[in-house]
Design a protein around this motif. Sequence first.
Motif, PDB file in Angstrom:
ATOM      1  N   GLU A  34     -16.052   6.035   3.276  1.00  0.00           N
ATOM      2  CA  GLU A  34     -14.868   6.423   2.504  1.00  0.00           C
ATOM      3  C   GLU A  34     -14.982   7.918   2.295  1.00  0.00           C
ATOM      4  OE1 GLU A  34     -11.826   6.811   1.435  1.00  0.00           O
ATOM      5  OE2 GLU A  34     -11.769   4.679   0.996  1.00  0.00           O
ATOM      6  N   GLU A  35     -13.833   8.562   2.107  1.00  0.00           N
ATOM      7  CA  GLU A  35     -13.844   9.980   1.757  1.00  0.00           C
ATOM      8  C   GLU A  35     -14.179  10.108   0.273  1.00  0.00           C
ATOM      9  OE1 GLU A  35     -12.586  12.478   3.902  1.00  0.00           O
ATOM     10  OE2 GLU A  35     -12.099  11.075   5.507  1.00  0.00           O
ATOM     11  N   LEU A  57     -11.054  -1.026  -7.622  1.00  0.00           N
ATOM     12  CA  LEU A  57     -10.253  -1.287  -6.420  1.00  0.00           C
ATOM     13  C   LEU A  57     -11.066  -1.272  -5.129  1.00  0.00           C
ATOM     14  CD1 LEU A  57      -7.752   1.667  -5.787  1.00  0.00           C
ATOM     15  CD2 LEU A  57      -9.717   1.831  -7.249  1.00  0.00           C
ATOM     16  N   TYR A  58     -12.352  -0.948  -5.216  1.00  0.00           N
ATOM     17  CA  TYR A  58     -13.217  -1.033  -4.040  1.00  0.00           C
ATOM     18  C   TYR A  58     -14.111  -2.278  -4.044  1.00  0.00           C
ATOM     19  CZ  TYR A  58     -11.808   3.547  -2.525  1.00  0.00           C
ATOM     20  OH  TYR A  58     -11.075   4.594  -2.060  1.00  0.00           O
ATOM     21  N   GLN A  61     -13.966  -4.699  -1.020  1.00  0.00           N
ATOM     22  CA  GLN A  61     -14.432  -4.004   0.187  1.00  0.00           C
ATOM     23  C   GLN A  61     -15.952  -3.825   0.193  1.00  0.00           C
ATOM     24  OE1 GLN A  61     -11.546  -0.766   0.201  1.00  0.00           O
ATOM     25  NE2 GLN A  61     -12.639   0.116   1.937  1.00  0.00           N
TER      26      GLN A  61
ATOM     27  N   LYS B 181      -6.194   9.482   5.778  1.00  0.00           N
ATOM     28  CA  LYS B 181      -6.201   8.487   6.835  1.00  0.00           C
ATOM     29  C   LYS B 181      -5.312   7.326   6.365  1.00  0.00           C
ATOM     30  CE  LYS B 181      -8.106   7.467  10.848  1.00  0.00           C
ATOM     31  NZ  LYS B 181      -7.084   7.813  11.827  1.00  0.00           N
ATOM     32  N   HIS B 194      -7.572  -0.101  -1.026  1.00  0.00           N
ATOM     33  CA  HIS B 194      -7.994   1.115  -0.340  1.00  0.00           C
ATOM     34  C   HIS B 194      -8.691   0.870   0.993  1.00  0.00           C
ATOM     35  CE1 HIS B 194      -7.576   4.783  -3.164  1.00  0.00           C
ATOM     36  NE2 HIS B 194      -6.488   4.080  -3.097  1.00  0.00           N
ATOM     37  N   LEU B 195      -8.587  -0.341   1.513  1.00  0.00           N
ATOM     38  CA  LEU B 195      -9.069  -0.571   2.875  1.00  0.00           C
ATOM     39  C   LEU B 195      -8.159   0.231   3.802  1.00  0.00           C
ATOM     40  CD1 LEU B 195     -10.989  -2.423   4.637  1.00  0.00           C
ATOM     41  CD2 LEU B 195      -9.039  -3.977   4.821  1.00  0.00           C
ATOM     42  N   ARG B 196      -8.713   0.894   4.839  1.00  0.00           N
ATOM     43  CA  ARG B 196      -7.858   1.719   5.713  1.00  0.00           C
ATOM     44  C   ARG B 196      -7.139   0.855   6.742  1.00  0.00           C
ATOM     45  NH1 ARG B 196      -8.310   7.247   3.883  1.00  0.00           N
ATOM     46  NH2 ARG B 196      -9.378   6.755   1.957  1.00  0.00           N
TER      47      ARG B 196
END
Lengths: 350, 350
Positions: A34-35, A57-58, A61, B181, B194-196
């Motif tokens: 992640e950035e 929110l992560y 993931q 991104k 926030h998954l890309r």
Amino acid sequence: MRVKKLRDLMEKEALDYVILSPGSNTFYLTGFFEEQMERPLFLIISKDDEFFLAPKLYEEQLEKTKIATISYEDGENPYSKLTLKTGSSIGVDDQLWSVFLIQIINNFKPSKIIEASKMLRKLRAIKDEQEISTMKEGIKIAEKSFLQFLDYVTEGIPECKLANILEEKFIENGADGYSFKTILTSGPNTSMPHLRCTDRKINRNEPIIVDFGVKYKNYSTDTTRVVSIGNVSEDVKKVYEIVKEAQISAENGEENMTAMKIDSLAREKITMAGYGKFFIHRTGHGIGIDVHEDPYISQDNLERVTNGMIFTVEPGIYVPGKFGIRIEDMVFMEKRGKPLNSLEKNIFIV
Amino acid sequence: MRVKKLRDLMEKEALDYVILSPGSNTFYLTGFFEEQMERPLFLIISKDDEFFLAPKLYEEQLEKTKIATISYEDGENPYSKLTLKTGSSIGVDDQLWSVFLIQIINNFKPSKIIEASKMLRKLRAIKDEQEISTMKEGIKIAEKSFLQFLDYVTEGIPECKLANILEEKFIENGADGYSFKTILTSGPNTSMPHLRCTDRKINRNEPIIVDFGVKYKNYSTDTTRVVSIGNVSEDVKKVYEIVKEAQISAENGEENMTAMKIDSLAREKITMAGYGKFFIHRTGHGIGIDVHEDPYISQDNLERVTNGMIFTVEPGIYVPGKFGIRIEDMVFMEKRGKPLNSLEKNIFIV
């Protein structure tokens, strides 16, 4: 296992914690990329534990990393959820934003702060098989894109437009994107080694520097070639040959030479030709997840370049107000330097 | 003049120096843009002076800013060229890498360190005419690209491939690139805000979240829409309508409301519909040079949202393992919130 190796190095430095930001170090250790953003997201490694502090929110993931996560919601104070020993010694990610370090200092009053790169760069500089093969694939994509892009180099096209075309090719050919915004300069602009591009239109018979790289599976490539529409002047040709000779000389450096020695292989050629003061940067840099990482091939670096390292060799000559030339390949150290690029090293005349 | 305004704020904070890294703050003050890199490049502002400390290879480029530059060559110690008063009080760029802050601390032993954003964010949150017009142009490019991209949304195409197509459109339409991104998730992946993107293939009748933005003249855009091939389920429709109502409600916030109040306009709608615990992020964020900047539209932000601010309104509902919905527009505060986007707010059925 990478985290275990880091822990061994932490012990030698007598560190209680390593605190990493999202980015290349965290990706290297966990596979999570992640950035960095304004919400704190840290990977924290202690003597006997590792965990994420992350925005809620992560959460889903991060489950995939199998590493525990302390999560906080927007509006909560993330630091109040962290229990780090006050007065401890910590290593922080080189790229961790200062806004976070200031908070860490204020909340946990560390007794000692060092750069985590002191440990991680040693690990990351030596590439394993999978890293090497990923980077080779990346180079293939970059070079294929460059060769296709040459068809678009025509009189009157603005530099930035050309740079965009190359970047589109990266994606068409399967890259995730560019590893850095392409440097594409022409004519007198080429004397500024890190100018990106302008709206200047390309002319015939002038050097065009194209310094480009793709991001592929979170690894980077970095290559530079010179292009020209028709022939370049005798002055440019002369300088080009000097840079080429310097590039090849440093590329042939051997295992266990110091980085400084490899730098000098290129620098001496340029200095002896009388252009020493126009070679205003180091000869190269390691490359991997980050475009720039260890080993830095510079005049003051006494570290040894060992088997398994990948780095760029990119000498240049920049005559202010006139023109510049740079040639850059990625090199893999395996007893001696082996270029990973296969593009020819002469000027690409289109 | 922006530097002068900053100096007035520095005086109030009794700061001797503000030290900025390359990036948005430096661009805002000087027009010079570069990414942060491992070589120190600082813009330093004192009570009566401003100058760059920069690698020699940026010298020619920096001349255009008309600001003096102290330059160093690769191999020299940059910090030895700097004369900052020991024990001074400094403000540092929020995004300055820790590796530099550690060096600044070790070399100059500041008595006080604060985030420079404490001052700069106030200046940057209020956009001037030129910034507004640049951002509007950016939105036009982003929306045009999104509408063209819809033609490519077809069954079986992988998420990341679709994301790449959208990003190619950005460049074709004149953007410098993406501002972040692209987030493009489908089906159950949409519950991870926030998954890309992944290699998951798009199916019919499922929500596809597309959260995208362009970089244009160093300014950012940020917009989210939901797309579907054919109709979505009743469950998804129901949640969509709740999010839409919440989005419109917060977008209509008024001048001088607190950010918290604007957040609550969206949050209350979602909570009252019984989905409060699935709205796991703030309602929005300011946007400008950075994608995320002040004012943050969150539950704990008591700052007032005043005329001239531009921010996103992007409530969402995320049901873990099932699906998520988010709708996002950029909003300009001018007595009341005015959406800068013109894309319709319903699901784009293709």
